[in-house]
Design a protein around this motif. Structure first.
Motif, mmCIF file in Angstrom:
data_model
loop_
_atom_site.group_PDB
_atom_site.id
_atom_site.type_symbol
_atom_site.label_atom_id
_atom_site.label_comp_id
_atom_site.label_asym_id
_atom_site.label_seq_id
_atom_site.Cartn_x
_atom_site.Cartn_y
_atom_site.Cartn_z
ATOM 1 N N GLU A 135 0.842 -1.209 0.000
ATOM 2 C CA GLU A 135 0.000 0.000 0.000
ATOM 3 C C GLU A 135 0.872 1.252 0.000
ATOM 4 O OE1 GLU A 135 -3.433 -1.399 -0.730
ATOM 5 O OE2 GLU A 135 -3.260 0.695 -0.093
ATOM 6 N N ARG A 136 1.858 1.258 0.958
ATOM 7 C CA ARG A 136 2.631 2.494 1.087
ATOM 8 C C ARG A 136 4.086 2.165 1.313
ATOM 9 N NH1 ARG A 136 -0.101 5.068 5.475
ATOM 10 N NH2 ARG A 136 1.480 6.662 5.353
ATOM 11 N N LYS A 137 4.818 3.130 1.753
ATOM 12 C CA LYS A 137 6.254 2.920 1.964
ATOM 13 C C LYS A 137 6.530 2.703 3.452
ATOM 14 C CE LYS A 137 8.676 4.646 -1.949
ATOM 15 N NZ LYS A 137 9.981 5.181 -2.354
ATOM 16 N N PHE A 138 7.487 1.816 3.720
ATOM 17 C CA PHE A 138 7.842 1.501 5.108
ATOM 18 C C PHE A 138 9.355 1.463 5.269
ATOM 19 C CE2 PHE A 138 3.622 0.278 6.442
ATOM 20 C CZ PHE A 138 3.001 -0.079 5.255
ATOM 21 N N LEU A 139 9.790 1.882 6.495
ATOM 22 C CA LEU A 139 11.209 1.793 6.848
ATOM 23 C C LEU A 139 11.439 0.506 7.632
ATOM 24 C CD1 LEU A 139 12.261 5.279 8.370
ATOM 25 C CD2 LEU A 139 13.131 4.258 6.276
ATOM 26 N N THR A 140 12.350 -0.349 7.145
ATOM 27 C CA THR A 140 12.770 -1.476 7.977
ATOM 28 C C THR A 140 13.804 -0.938 8.968
ATOM 29 O OG1 THR A 140 14.604 -1.913 6.484
ATOM 30 C CG2 THR A 140 12.510 -3.050 6.008
ATOM 31 N N LYS A 141 14.217 -1.806 9.920
ATOM 32 C CA LYS A 141 15.217 -1.334 10.886
ATOM 33 C C LYS A 141 16.514 -0.958 10.161
ATOM 34 C CE LYS A 141 15.751 -3.679 14.801
ATOM 35 N NZ LYS A 141 16.310 -4.596 15.817
ATOM 36 N N LYS A 142 16.855 -1.772 9.155
ATOM 37 C CA LYS A 142 18.094 -1.518 8.400
ATOM 38 C C LYS A 142 18.022 -0.133 7.711
ATOM 39 C CE LYS A 142 20.647 -3.953 5.003
ATOM 40 N NZ LYS A 142 20.474 -4.882 3.889
ATOM 41 N N GLU A 143 16.852 0.137 7.140
ATOM 42 C CA GLU A 143 16.692 1.421 6.435
ATOM 43 C C GLU A 143 16.660 2.585 7.418
ATOM 44 O OE1 GLU A 143 13.223 0.075 4.549
ATOM 45 O OE2 GLU A 143 14.260 -0.695 2.771
ATOM 46 N N LEU A 144 16.068 2.350 8.588
ATOM 47 C CA LEU A 144 16.049 3.395 9.626
ATOM 48 C C LEU A 144 17.489 3.713 10.023
ATOM 49 C CD1 LEU A 144 14.656 5.199 11.787
ATOM 50 C CD2 LEU A 144 14.632 3.177 13.293
ATOM 51 N N LYS A 145 18.293 2.677 10.190
ATOM 52 C CA LYS A 145 19.718 2.866 10.556
ATOM 53 C C LYS A 145 20.434 3.700 9.496
ATOM 54 C CE LYS A 145 23.603 0.176 12.443
ATOM 55 N NZ LYS A 145 24.762 0.452 11.521
ATOM 56 N N LYS A 146 20.196 3.349 8.230
ATOM 57 C CA LYS A 146 20.839 4.084 7.121
ATOM 58 C C LYS A 146 20.384 5.549 7.153
ATOM 59 C CE LYS A 146 21.467 1.294 3.202
ATOM 60 N NZ LYS A 146 20.810 0.853 1.967
ATOM 61 N N LEU A 147 19.097 5.772 7.379
ATOM 62 C CA LEU A 147 18.557 7.137 7.413
ATOM 63 C C LEU A 147 19.239 7.921 8.538
ATOM 64 C CD1 LEU A 147 14.820 8.191 7.161
ATOM 65 C CD2 LEU A 147 16.314 9.222 8.840
ATOM 66 N N LEU A 148 19.298 7.304 9.734
ATOM 67 C CA LEU A 148 19.891 7.999 10.885
ATOM 68 C C LEU A 148 21.366 8.287 10.638
ATOM 69 C CD1 LEU A 148 18.269 6.011 13.857
ATOM 70 C CD2 LEU A 148 17.602 8.252 12.968
ATOM 71 N N LEU A 154 8.945 3.660 18.247
ATOM 72 C CA LEU A 154 8.121 4.234 17.174
ATOM 73 C C LEU A 154 7.153 3.220 16.559
ATOM 74 C CD1 LEU A 154 10.784 6.379 15.255
ATOM 75 C CD2 LEU A 154 9.167 7.147 16.989
ATOM 76 N N ASP A 155 7.532 1.945 16.601
ATOM 77 C CA ASP A 155 6.757 0.914 15.896
ATOM 78 C C ASP A 155 5.461 0.592 16.647
ATOM 79 O OD1 ASP A 155 5.921 -1.091 14.231
ATOM 80 O OD2 ASP A 155 7.385 -2.578 14.907
ATOM 81 N N GLN A 156 4.450 1.449 16.450
ATOM 82 C CA GLN A 156 3.198 1.347 17.218
ATOM 83 C C GLN A 156 2.486 0.005 16.997
ATOM 84 O OE1 GLN A 156 1.902 3.977 19.249
ATOM 85 N NE2 GLN A 156 4.018 4.671 18.953
ATOM 86 N N ASN A 157 2.453 -0.457 15.750
ATOM 87 C CA ASN A 157 1.679 -1.695 15.496
ATOM 88 C C ASN A 157 2.548 -2.942 15.523
ATOM 89 O OD1 ASN A 157 3.141 -1.344 13.195
ATOM 90 N ND2 ASN A 157 1.388 -1.273 11.791
ATOM 91 N N LYS A 158 3.804 -2.761 15.947
ATOM 92 C CA LYS A 158 4.714 -3.903 16.163
ATOM 93 C C LYS A 158 4.838 -4.823 14.937
ATOM 94 C CE LYS A 158 5.393 -2.255 20.177
ATOM 95 N NZ LYS A 158 6.411 -1.161 20.079
ATOM 96 N N ASP A 159 4.958 -4.201 13.773
ATOM 97 C CA ASP A 159 5.142 -5.021 12.557
ATOM 98 C C ASP A 159 6.586 -4.954 12.060
ATOM 99 O OD1 ASP A 159 5.304 -2.439 11.641
ATOM 100 O OD2 ASP A 159 3.885 -2.678 9.980
ATOM 101 N N ASP A 160 7.487 -4.456 12.923
ATOM 102 C CA ASP A 160 8.924 -4.336 12.603
ATOM 103 C C ASP A 160 9.201 -3.419 11.414
ATOM 104 O OD1 ASP A 160 9.754 -5.947 14.712
ATOM 105 O OD2 ASP A 160 9.395 -7.788 13.552
ATOM 106 N N GLU A 161 8.253 -2.557 11.127
ATOM 107 C CA GLU A 161 8.463 -1.558 10.075
ATOM 108 C C GLU A 161 7.815 -0.248 10.518
ATOM 109 O OE1 GLU A 161 6.582 -3.414 6.665
ATOM 110 O OE2 GLU A 161 8.543 -4.038 5.905
ATOM 111 N N LEU A 162 8.335 0.884 9.992
ATOM 112 C CA LEU A 162 7.756 2.190 10.352
ATOM 113 C C LEU A 162 7.126 2.818 9.121
ATOM 114 C CD1 LEU A 162 10.660 3.753 12.465
ATOM 115 C CD2 LEU A 162 8.703 2.394 13.270
#
Lengths: 96, 96
Positions: B24-37, B59-67
């Motif tokens: 549906e939309r775009k999500f940040l995995t933990k790896k991508e969050l690390k790269k962003l930070l 941040l992961d409100q719905n606990k799906d391991d993606e933001l």
């Protein structure tokens, strides 16, 4: 400075441009919030001409008729989230 | 586009630069969050080298391991609030 750092800095600078000097920190009165919305988000007020009272009421957590930066930021965050959802919908339509 | 509109646009663009395409939309995995930070907030990780797990968890409100963007924005809002408070303190010291 990175793009994200600049984005955050801009957000702070815009707030400080319209907010008057308080004893401790800077605050937006309703009048200043109106000026900020008219200049920085012209489309927002066009679509919601009497939104200033409602925005002020929703954001003013401690009911002191002024907004500090911490009370103001959720408004911008909410708008950004709404914009991102719109953009995602448009992307989806374009790909059909 | 006004400065505030650009600031919001940048926030969305930065997120989309690092977030992978979801159904549906775009999500940040933990790896991508690390790269962003690492790229966008280099000082943040220098001071908090193992912050990625904690940031993701908070941040992961719905606990799906993606933001999604809605889960990501409060992080940036919180940082901007912290920065604004620091700047206000420095301003006060400079005026003494």
């Amino acid at each position: 400075m990175t793009e994200l750092e600049k984005s955050m800095e801009s957000l702070i600078m815009v707030f400080h441009r319209y907010a008057k000097e308080g004893k401790e920190r800077k605050f937006l009165t309703k009048k200043e919030l109106k000026k900020l919305l008219e200049s920085e988000l012209p489309n927002f007020l066009k679509k919601n001409p009497d939104a200033v009272d409602k925005v002020m009421k929703d954001l003013d957590q401690n009911k002191d008729d002024e907004l500090d930066f911490e009370e103001f930021v959720p408004f911008v965050a909410g708008l950004a989230i709404t914009c991102e959802k719109c953009a995602a919908k448009h992307d989806k339509k374009d790909r059909k």
